[in-house]
Motif scaffolding. Sequence first.
Motif, PDB file in Angstrom:
ATOM      1  N   GLU A  41     -21.218   1.250  18.937  1.00  0.00           N
ATOM      2  CA  GLU A  41     -22.451   1.375  18.154  1.00  0.00           C
ATOM      3  C   GLU A  41     -22.171   1.399  16.653  1.00  0.00           C
ATOM      4  O   GLU A  41     -23.066   1.670  15.853  1.00  0.00           O
ATOM      5  N   PHE A  42     -20.935   1.098  16.279  1.00  0.00           N
ATOM      6  CA  PHE A  42     -20.555   1.131  14.862  1.00  0.00           C
ATOM      7  C   PHE A  42     -21.501   0.293  14.007  1.00  0.00           C
ATOM      8  O   PHE A  42     -22.025   0.775  12.984  1.00  0.00           O
ATOM      9  N   ASP A  43     -21.723  -0.959  14.379  1.00  0.00           N
ATOM     10  CA  ASP A  43     -22.558  -1.846  13.559  1.00  0.00           C
ATOM     11  C   ASP A  43     -23.999  -1.355  13.478  1.00  0.00           C
ATOM     12  O   ASP A  43     -24.710  -1.671  12.512  1.00  0.00           O
ATOM     13  N   LEU A  44     -24.418  -0.592  14.464  1.00  0.00           N
ATOM     14  CA  LEU A  44     -25.773  -0.049  14.460  1.00  0.00           C
ATOM     15  C   LEU A  44     -25.892   1.125  13.493  1.00  0.00           C
ATOM     16  O   LEU A  44     -26.871   1.250  12.747  1.00  0.00           O
ATOM     17  N   VAL A  45     -24.862   1.985  13.475  1.00  0.00           N
ATOM     18  CA  VAL A  45     -24.914   3.211  12.683  1.00  0.00           C
ATOM     19  C   VAL A  45     -24.454   2.986  11.243  1.00  0.00           C
ATOM     20  O   VAL A  45     -24.924   3.663  10.322  1.00  0.00           O
ATOM     21  N   TYR A  46     -23.561   2.042  11.042  1.00  0.00           N
ATOM     22  CA  TYR A  46     -22.949   1.862   9.721  1.00  0.00           C
ATOM     23  C   TYR A  46     -23.971   1.690   8.585  1.00  0.00           C
ATOM     24  O   TYR A  46     -23.806   2.308   7.518  1.00  0.00           O
ATOM     25  N   PRO A  47     -25.033   0.893   8.738  1.00  0.00           N
ATOM     26  CA  PRO A  47     -25.997   0.784   7.622  1.00  0.00           C
ATOM     27  C   PRO A  47     -26.615   2.121   7.221  1.00  0.00           C
ATOM     28  O   PRO A  47     -26.898   2.351   6.035  1.00  0.00           O
ATOM     29  N   SER A  48     -26.822   3.016   8.178  1.00  0.00           N
ATOM     30  CA  SER A  48     -27.360   4.342   7.840  1.00  0.00           C
ATOM     31  C   SER A  48     -26.346   5.156   7.054  1.00  0.00           C
ATOM     32  O   SER A  48     -26.725   5.942   6.172  1.00  0.00           O
ATOM     33  N   CYS A  49     -25.060   4.989   7.360  1.00  0.00           N
ATOM     34  CA  CYS A  49     -24.014   5.680   6.612  1.00  0.00           C
ATOM     35  C   CYS A  49     -23.995   5.201   5.166  1.00  0.00           C
ATOM     36  O   CYS A  49     -23.897   5.997   4.223  1.00  0.00           O
ATOM     37  N   VAL A  50     -24.105   3.877   4.986  1.00  0.00           N
ATOM     38  CA  VAL A  50     -24.128   3.310   3.634  1.00  0.00           C
ATOM     39  C   VAL A  50     -25.362   3.793   2.883  1.00  0.00           C
ATOM     40  O   VAL A  50     -25.282   4.179   1.710  1.00  0.00           O
ATOM     41  N   ALA A  51     -26.512   3.791   3.557  1.00  0.00           N
ATOM     42  CA  ALA A  51     -27.752   4.216   2.919  1.00  0.00           C
ATOM     43  C   ALA A  51     -27.676   5.671   2.490  1.00  0.00           C
ATOM     44  O   ALA A  51     -28.088   6.033   1.374  1.00  0.00           O
ATOM     45  N   MET A  52     -27.146   6.535   3.361  1.00  0.00           N
ATOM     46  CA  MET A  52     -27.064   7.951   3.036  1.00  0.00           C
ATOM     47  C   MET A  52     -26.103   8.169   1.873  1.00  0.00           C
ATOM     48  O   MET A  52     -26.402   8.918   0.943  1.00  0.00           O
ATOM     49  N   PHE A  53     -24.926   7.533   1.913  1.00  0.00           N
ATOM     50  CA  PHE A  53     -23.934   7.685   0.853  1.00  0.00           C
ATOM     51  C   PHE A  53     -24.525   7.240  -0.483  1.00  0.00           C
ATOM     52  O   PHE A  53     -24.393   7.935  -1.506  1.00  0.00           O
ATOM     53  N   THR A  54     -25.187   6.100  -0.498  1.00  0.00           N
ATOM     54  CA  THR A  54     -25.764   5.568  -1.728  1.00  0.00           C
ATOM     55  C   THR A  54     -26.837   6.500  -2.275  1.00  0.00           C
ATOM     56  O   THR A  54     -26.907   6.772  -3.480  1.00  0.00           O
ATOM     57  N   GLU A 104     -27.192   9.779  -1.671  1.00  0.00           N
ATOM     58  CA  GLU A 104     -26.666  11.091  -2.029  1.00  0.00           C
ATOM     59  C   GLU A 104     -25.718  11.033  -3.211  1.00  0.00           C
ATOM     60  O   GLU A 104     -25.794  11.852  -4.134  1.00  0.00           O
ATOM     61  N   VAL A 105     -24.793  10.082  -3.200  1.00  0.00           N
ATOM     62  CA  VAL A 105     -23.755  10.029  -4.232  1.00  0.00           C
ATOM     63  C   VAL A 105     -24.183   9.189  -5.430  1.00  0.00           C
ATOM     64  O   VAL A 105     -23.700   9.372  -6.537  1.00  0.00           O
ATOM     65  N   GLY A 106     -25.105   8.243  -5.193  1.00  0.00           N
ATOM     66  CA  GLY A 106     -25.567   7.404  -6.284  1.00  0.00           C
ATOM     67  C   GLY A 106     -24.734   6.163  -6.507  1.00  0.00           C
ATOM     68  O   GLY A 106     -24.890   5.475  -7.522  1.00  0.00           O
ATOM     69  N   VAL A 107     -23.837   5.868  -5.559  1.00  0.00           N
ATOM     70  CA  VAL A 107     -22.971   4.698  -5.651  1.00  0.00           C
ATOM     71  C   VAL A 107     -22.916   4.041  -4.277  1.00  0.00           C
ATOM     72  O   VAL A 107     -22.784   4.729  -3.258  1.00  0.00           O
ATOM     73  N   ASP A 108     -23.011   2.721  -4.242  1.00  0.00           N
ATOM     74  CA  ASP A 108     -22.879   1.986  -2.986  1.00  0.00           C
ATOM     75  C   ASP A 108     -21.412   1.954  -2.588  1.00  0.00           C
ATOM     76  O   ASP A 108     -20.583   1.403  -3.317  1.00  0.00           O
ATOM     77  N   PRO A 109     -21.034   2.550  -1.455  1.00  0.00           N
ATOM     78  CA  PRO A 109     -19.615   2.596  -1.077  1.00  0.00           C
ATOM     79  C   PRO A 109     -19.019   1.212  -0.822  1.00  0.00           C
ATOM     80  O   PRO A 109     -17.801   1.047  -0.841  1.00  0.00           O
ATOM     81  N   GLU A 110     -19.868   0.220  -0.594  1.00  0.00           N
ATOM     82  CA  GLU A 110     -19.368  -1.122  -0.339  1.00  0.00           C
ATOM     83  C   GLU A 110     -18.987  -1.856  -1.625  1.00  0.00           C
ATOM     84  O   GLU A 110     -18.364  -2.920  -1.565  1.00  0.00           O
ATOM     85  N   LEU A 111     -19.344  -1.296  -2.771  1.00  0.00           N
ATOM     86  CA  LEU A 111     -18.965  -1.917  -4.034  1.00  0.00           C
ATOM     87  C   LEU A 111     -17.540  -1.550  -4.432  1.00  0.00           C
ATOM     88  O   LEU A 111     -16.967  -2.177  -5.318  1.00  0.00           O
ATOM     89  N   GLY A 112     -16.985  -0.549  -3.819  1.00  0.00           N
ATOM     90  CA  GLY A 112     -15.609  -0.146  -4.095  1.00  0.00           C
ATOM     91  C   GLY A 112     -14.692  -0.642  -3.001  1.00  0.00           C
ATOM     92  O   GLY A 112     -14.575  -1.850  -2.760  1.00  0.00           O
ATOM     93  N   ASN A 113     -14.085   0.295  -2.313  1.00  0.00           N
ATOM     94  CA  ASN A 113     -13.166  -0.043  -1.234  1.00  0.00           C
ATOM     95  C   ASN A 113     -13.949  -0.153   0.070  1.00  0.00           C
ATOM     96  O   ASN A 113     -13.985   0.771   0.882  1.00  0.00           O
ATOM     97  N   ARG A 114     -14.595  -1.308   0.278  1.00  0.00           N
ATOM     98  CA  ARG A 114     -15.468  -1.485   1.442  1.00  0.00           C
ATOM     99  C   ARG A 114     -14.698  -1.294   2.743  1.00  0.00           C
ATOM    100  O   ARG A 114     -15.164  -0.609   3.650  1.00  0.00           O
ATOM    101  N   ASN A 115     -13.512  -1.880   2.819  1.00  0.00           N
ATOM    102  CA  ASN A 115     -12.737  -1.767   4.049  1.00  0.00           C
ATOM    103  C   ASN A 115     -12.338  -0.319   4.320  1.00  0.00           C
ATOM    104  O   ASN A 115     -12.318   0.133   5.463  1.00  0.00           O
TER     105      ASN A 115
END
Length: 280
Positions: free
Chosen positions: A149-162, A164-175
Amino acid sequence: MLETTTQVRALTAADVPVLRELLDQDPLVNLFVRGRVDASRLQTRWLGGEIWGYFEDDELVSACHAGANIVPVQATPRAIEAFADRALRENMRPSSIVGPRSAVEPMWEILEPHWGPARSPRLDQPFMVLEHDPDIRPDPRVRPVAIDEFDLVYPSCVAMFTEEVGVDPELGNRNGYRARVAQLITQGWAFAIIEDGDVLFKTEVGAATSYACQLQGVYVRPDLRGQGIAAAAVAAVVEQVRASVAPSVTLYVNGHNTPARRAYERVGFTHTETFASILF
């Protein structure tokens, strides 16, 4: 009167026993660093940085996690000055300074003229603890996330991080971020409510020891907020992690986030310390 001899140095595997004694002076507040120590045994390739020790007359008095995050541990005023001086001399550029406000604020006062301004200083973050079963009925829909279910949950992780932290985690070290999310799922540390292919709620255990664990990334789908989902869902996570990870559960939250604080209080969390985070 004899003068006290002080020293700051990077700790090694030989220092692990005495470092653990220091961390266990406050095992809940020092949970993140204790978890890193237990997992890495201070091997640099696993730690991803160093842990500095501040010694007075050869006795370890304070410590500081020095990597992507600077995290002071049992830091005295003299130790805070010494750690800040070392960080400046090593020309560090961490992503954050995190820990008890009583240590973070004076450290930031020293570092701000050199590293500032901060992108987001957060100086009022209640640190909350629950050491018993939740006070409200858990939501039975909450369950561990499966790796498929990784691909299902991952967008919510990115949305929450962005959010809360104010930065898109995929703009840095995405891998690196994707690997971290996958690791938490594989460990059984990611929990969610998933219905008809949609993630309604999710959170993870970000760090753990045998004594306690810390929740992170609590997220409710935006259109469902304000309906009381979070409290019952977090209660279910608490019930499950107390049975499978550690008996005590902690988290910290921005002081201005009144809805989240009220939800955690309904579950049974109490405010025991105040953290601060300086985000760069």
